[in-house]
Design an enzyme around this catalytic site. Structure first.
Site, PDB file in Angstrom:
ATOM      1  CB  CYS A 122      -1.003  -0.023   1.152  1.00  0.00           C
ATOM      2  SG  CYS A 122      -0.305   0.058   2.812  1.00  0.00           S
TER       3      CYS A 122
ATOM      4  CG  ASN B 286       3.988  -1.637   5.416  1.00  0.00           C
ATOM      5  OD1 ASN B 286       5.060  -1.973   5.893  1.00  0.00           O
ATOM      6  ND2 ASN B 286       3.014  -2.512   5.242  1.00  0.00           N
TER       7      ASN B 286
ATOM      8  CB  CYS C 269      -4.017   1.840   6.938  1.00  0.00           C
ATOM      9  SG  CYS C 269      -3.782   3.330   7.934  1.00  0.00           S
ATOM     10  NE  ARG C 270      -4.570   1.565   1.608  1.00  0.00           N
ATOM     11  CZ  ARG C 270      -4.293   2.272   0.528  1.00  0.00           C
ATOM     12  NH1 ARG C 270      -5.118   2.206  -0.508  1.00  0.00           N
ATOM     13  NH2 ARG C 270      -3.219   3.022   0.467  1.00  0.00           N
ATOM     14  CB  SER C 271      -0.059  -3.479   2.762  1.00  0.00           C
ATOM     15  OG  SER C 271       0.851  -2.610   3.372  1.00  0.00           O
TER      16      SER C 271
ATOM     17  CG  ASP D 228      -5.231   5.401   2.429  1.00  0.00           C
ATOM     18  OD1 ASP D 228      -5.359   4.996   3.603  1.00  0.00           O
ATOM     19  OD2 ASP D 228      -4.218   5.971   2.006  1.00  0.00           O
TER      20      ASP D 228
HETATM   21  P1  4NP Z   1      -1.957   2.899   4.031  1.00  0.00           P
HETATM   22  O1  4NP Z   1      -2.601   4.286   4.534  1.00  0.00           O
HETATM   23  O2  4NP Z   1      -1.340   3.181   2.676  1.00  0.00           O
HETATM   24  O3  4NP Z   1      -3.154   2.009   3.916  1.00  0.00           O
HETATM   25  O4  4NP Z   1      -0.977   2.478   5.080  1.00  0.00           O
HETATM   26  C1  4NP Z   1      -1.857   5.461   4.646  1.00  0.00           C
HETATM   27  C2  4NP Z   1      -1.140   5.697   5.780  1.00  0.00           C
HETATM   28  C3  4NP Z   1      -0.426   6.876   5.924  1.00  0.00           C
HETATM   29  C4  4NP Z   1      -0.460   7.804   4.909  1.00  0.00           C
HETATM   30  C5  4NP Z   1      -1.180   7.564   3.763  1.00  0.00           C
HETATM   31  C6  4NP Z   1      -1.880   6.381   3.636  1.00  0.00           C
HETATM   32  N1  4NP Z   1       0.249   9.023   5.050  1.00  0.00           N
HETATM   33  O5  4NP Z   1       0.090   9.918   4.187  1.00  0.00           O
HETATM   34  O6  4NP Z   1       1.025   9.186   6.017  1.00  0.00           O
END
Ligand code: 4NP
Length: 156
Positions: free
Chosen positions: A4, A7, A9-11, A120
């Protein structure tokens, strides 16, 4: 390798859910699972507290520190499984010429809204994390079926 952006939240949720499914099928010696993000923002951090909370709610063990996607992952993994189109674009910018990993989108395996992005949940509230969990769980189940059939896993 689930991929993702951050790294956190989703993955890492996909990694944890999938690892639990793999273990439940006794396939842990045949399937190696990790997760990473295309961005460096959160390297070394634990998953988002909301990720940990939703995983705990569904009795899924999570133990992960965020890492960033590197070119080596394109040869050391068979599959890079991205959450959305932007992950695919970002990952492809790193793709080395000797890449052997196949890139797939997790929701290509979803029986509902097939091919959509895993949204996301970072900017939203906890409902988004529950929705993310449901999408990830459904899709990972089908992805595991796909791997078992394709690679003839679990045979005696
Ligand atoms: P992820 O979500 O890609 O599912 O881990 C996010 C976590 C943090 C951020 C963006 C997306 N960020 O901009 O810090």
């Amino acid at each position: 390798m689930f991929v993702c952006l951050g790294n956190i939240c989703r993955s890492p949720l996909a990694e944890a859910v999938f690892a639990q499914q793999v273990l439940a099928q006794g396939l842990e010696k045949q399937i190696y699972v990790e997760s990473c993000g295309t961005a460096a923002y959160h390297i070394g951090e634990n998953p988002d507290p909301r990720t940990i909370k939703v995983a705990k709610k569904h009795s899924v063990p999570v133990n992960h520190k965020a890492q960033q996607l590197i070119t080596q992952h394109f040869v050391s993994f068979d599959y890079l499984v991205v959450m959305d189109e932007s992950n695919a674009q970002n990952a492809n910018e790193l793709r080395p010429t000797n890449a052997s990993a196949q890139m797939l989108k997790l929701r290509d395996f979803d029986v509902l809204n097939k091919g959509a992005d895993v949204i996301d949940p970072w900017f939203g509230n906890e409902d988004g994390f529950e929705e993310c969990y449901q999408v990830v769980k459904r899709s990972c189940e089908e992805f595991l079926h796909f791997l078992v059939n394709k690679h003839n896993l679990g045979g005696v």
